[in-house]
Scaffold this active site. Structure first.
Site, PDB file in Angstrom:
ATOM      1  N   LYS A 292      -4.732   6.700  -1.398  1.00 52.70           N
ATOM      2  CA  LYS A 292      -5.664   5.916  -2.209  1.00 52.70           C
ATOM      3  C   LYS A 292      -6.334   4.780  -1.444  1.00 52.70           C
ATOM      4  O   LYS A 292      -7.556   4.610  -1.510  1.00 52.70           O
ATOM      5  CB  LYS A 292      -4.921   5.359  -3.428  1.00 52.70           C
ATOM      6  CG  LYS A 292      -5.766   4.440  -4.270  1.00 52.70           C
ATOM      7  CD  LYS A 292      -5.181   4.204  -5.637  1.00 52.70           C
ATOM      8  CE  LYS A 292      -4.010   3.267  -5.635  1.00 52.70           C
ATOM      9  NZ  LYS A 292      -3.569   2.958  -7.007  1.00 52.70           N
TER      10      LYS A 292
ATOM     11  N   ALA B  66       0.835  -1.203   0.000  1.00 56.60           N
ATOM     12  CA  ALA B  66       0.000   0.000   0.000  1.00 56.60           C
ATOM     13  C   ALA B  66       0.865   1.245   0.000  1.00 56.60           C
ATOM     14  O   ALA B  66       0.528   2.254   0.614  1.00 56.60           O
ATOM     15  CB  ALA B  66      -0.921  -0.021   1.223  1.00 56.60           C
ATOM     16  N   ALA B  67       1.984   1.164  -0.701  1.00 58.85           N
ATOM     17  CA  ALA B  67       2.890   2.313  -0.703  1.00 58.85           C
ATOM     18  C   ALA B  67       2.669   3.231  -1.898  1.00 58.85           C
ATOM     19  O   ALA B  67       3.360   4.224  -2.050  1.00 58.85           O
ATOM     20  CB  ALA B  67       4.336   1.835  -0.659  1.00 58.85           C
TER      21      ALA B  67
ATOM     22  N   ARG C 200      -3.446   9.678  -9.193  1.00 56.65           N
ATOM     23  CA  ARG C 200      -4.609   9.842 -10.082  1.00 56.65           C
ATOM     24  C   ARG C 200      -5.931   9.965  -9.333  1.00 56.65           C
ATOM     25  O   ARG C 200      -6.960  10.287  -9.920  1.00 56.65           O
ATOM     26  CB  ARG C 200      -4.668   8.687 -11.090  1.00 56.65           C
ATOM     27  CG  ARG C 200      -3.724   8.907 -12.261  1.00 56.65           C
ATOM     28  CD  ARG C 200      -3.782   7.771 -13.245  1.00 56.65           C
ATOM     29  NE  ARG C 200      -3.000   6.628 -12.805  1.00 56.65           N
ATOM     30  CZ  ARG C 200      -3.118   5.400 -13.322  1.00 56.65           C
ATOM     31  NH1 ARG C 200      -3.997   5.167 -14.271  1.00 56.65           N
ATOM     32  NH2 ARG C 200      -2.366   4.422 -12.877  1.00 56.65           N
TER      33      ARG C 200
ATOM     34  N   ARG D 293     -30.528   7.494  12.483  1.00 62.51           N
ATOM     35  CA  ARG D 293     -29.114   7.840  12.612  1.00 62.51           C
ATOM     36  C   ARG D 293     -28.406   6.977  13.659  1.00 62.51           C
ATOM     37  O   ARG D 293     -29.051   6.248  14.406  1.00 62.51           O
ATOM     38  CB  ARG D 293     -29.003   9.337  12.909  1.00 62.51           C
ATOM     39  CG  ARG D 293     -29.522  10.152  11.705  1.00 62.51           C
ATOM     40  CD  ARG D 293     -29.552  11.619  11.973  1.00 62.51           C
ATOM     41  NE  ARG D 293     -28.235  12.128  12.332  1.00 62.51           N
ATOM     42  CZ  ARG D 293     -28.019  13.360  12.770  1.00 62.51           C
ATOM     43  NH1 ARG D 293     -29.046  14.199  12.926  1.00 62.51           N
ATOM     44  NH2 ARG D 293     -26.812  13.755  13.063  1.00 62.51           N
TER      45      ARG D 293
END
Ligand code: UD1
Ligand code: CA
Length: 459
Positions: free
Chosen positions: A25, A12-13, A18, A319
């Site tokens: 991300k 996850a580096a 984009r 809620r």
């Protein structure tokens, strides 16, 4: 196979440029859970015994999310992004603890399933040292290709290194890979970066294993399972697929939906049987719904529990921290917030119930508002059982209303009311004989005079 230990290493580096986002991300959500969370859930459902997450420098937020989901996950910082194999080796000290199976997963492929990881592990259990995940790509451009001969996996070739002939291969690399724990570090250390991108390619593990006299194999998955997310269009596509999966699972478990494509669920939504969901419903995270509940059109629920045979909506909002009791009726334009409703209580129209406890069998009239916020603090309203709150009542918290109380319509209640009382919270009505008709008639005369004047002005 379940006795085999398994380390999953989630990469996850990536910077995720984009995404055009301040947020990394892998923390973007699909069905209410971060993409990283989906991957970690899938690996742990596939029997993962330990997890390592490789993050970019300064990504405390990603580390925190990993630990929130897997408290004993190890987090490794990859300061320089030199390729997928380089990233995996950041977990070397954990690898050294010794695992039977090692799974490498990407944090940006949220649709990968536990089944797919289980298939990869099964390949290791059958004796392969490396198991790749192939899929038939609709458009293979950009993916690594699986070079297969006689059913054996010879190599994975990245797009940039592929020959013309190899580029014609449609069996592509999904990215995820399983490695035998006994050989993983050795294989990874043999991987070099003499290629077009100058990166350490994890995919080279296949050819290296074979050179070491070990066996490489592959399993396949559907293209959608390895769908990677690089931008928000791909994020939306992942959401669409995830929603289809969640709805299908709910319907298969006994939920009726007339228009499933208009119902949005969260990754953790839990339904009983014979629940009916009308069209256009949004369910946020943390919602549990018991048997025989009907949620009517255009309702929004989050963080709440709905007990058996209750009815909610249309146009209701429930809620977080709310509990709707058995057989309760919540009707149109009712908002319920941090409130619990006892069995068979009703709030059928236009009400706001916040920080309230409503007893069993109590009826909340149209237009009732709990004034739970005084501008500084939230205050509780406690309403007993079998109470009747007349329409358009204002209940100023903190407030306790006893059992079997009747609150007159239009009341403003500011003081506690004892059991059984009839509470009036409004000025007494005055009616002046004849004055109404007098006023109505004089208004009519004045209106006629004004119109006549306007007509004369125009002529
Ligand atoms: C990779 C595969 C390719 C496959 C494709 C599927 C390699 C060399 N290639 O290519 O065969 O078809 O996935 O989508 O593995 N990452 C790090 N650190 C790094 C490099 C990558 O954490 O130094 C992470 C990225 O954030 C990403 C994942 O690893 O989540 C994959 O990296 P990426 O650069 O996207 O690989 P691809 O070029 O797509
Ligand atoms: Ca990619």
């Amino acid at each position: 196979m379940t006795e085999r230990t398994c380390l999953s290493i989630v990469l996850a580096a990536g910077e995720g440029t984009r995404m055009k986002s301040a947020k990394p991300k892998v923390l973007h959500e699909v069905a209410g859970l971060s993409m990283l969370g989906h991957v970690l859930r899938a690996v742990s459902d596939a029997g993962g015994t330990a997890a390592a997450v490789v993050v970019g420098p300064g990504r405390e937020d990603v580390a925190a999310e990993a630990r929130r989901l897997v408290p004993d996950a190890s987090v490794h910082v990859q300061s320089e992004r030199l390729g997928t194999a380089h990233a995996v080796l950041h977990a070397e000290e954990v690898l050294a603890r010794g695992f039977d199976d090692v799974i490498v997963a990407f944090g940006d492929t949220p649709l990968v399933t536990a089944d797919t990881f289980a298939k990869l592990r099964a390949g290791l259990a059958e004796g392969a040292a490396v198991v790749a995940l192939g899929f038939e790509a609709a458009d293979p451009f950009g993916y690594g290709r699986l070079v297969v001969e006689g059913g054996a996996l010879l190599a994975i070739v990245e797009e940039r290194e592929a020959s013309e002939e190899q580029r014609a291969i449609t069996l592509c690399n999904g990215g995820l890979m399983a490695l035998s724990g006994a050989y993983a570090v050795e294989i990874l250390k043999w991987i070099g970066n003499a290629n077009a991108k100058g990166e350490y390619y994890l995919t080279d593990a296949v050819a290296i294993a074979r050179n070491m006299g070990l066996r490489a194999a592959f399993v396949t998955a559907a293209e959608e399972d390895v769908h990677g997310v690089n931008d928000r269009v791909q994020l939306a596509a992942a959401e669409t697929i995830m929603q289809v999966r969640l709805r299908d699972a709910a319907m298969r478990a006994g939920v009726t939906m007339a228009a499933p494509e208009t119902v949005f669920l969260a990754f953790d939504t839990a339904f009983g049987r014979d629940v009916v969901l009308e069209p256009h419903i949004v369910v946020g995270t943390g919602v549990t719904v018991e048997d025989e509940v009907t949620i009517r059109a255009y309702s929004h629920l989050a963080g709440c529990h709905i007990a058996k045979a209750a009815t909610v909506g249309p146009f209701a909002r429930i809620r977080p921290k709310s509990r709707i009791g058995e057989g309760v009726h919540i009707g149109n334009f009712v908002e319920v917030n941090r409130t619990s409703m006892g069995a068979k209580a009703e709030a059928n129209h236009l009400a706001y119930l916040g920080d309230a406890t409503v007893g069993a069998g109590t009826n909340i009239g149209a237009g009732t508002i709990t004034c739970n916020f005084d501008g500084a603090d939230k205050n509780p309203t406690v309403i007993g059982r079998d109470v009747f709150v007349g329409s358009n009542s204002t209940l100023v918290a903190p407030l306790t209303i006893g059992d079997e109380v009747l609150v007159a319509a239009g009341s403003t209640i500011t003081q506690d009311v004892a059991d059984g009382a009839l509470a009036f919270g409004r000025p007494r009505q005055a009616a002046l004989p004849g004055r109404g008709a007098e006023k109505i008639r004089s208004n009519k005369v004045r209106r006629a005079e004004r119109k006549a004047k306007e007509a004369a002005g125009k002529a």
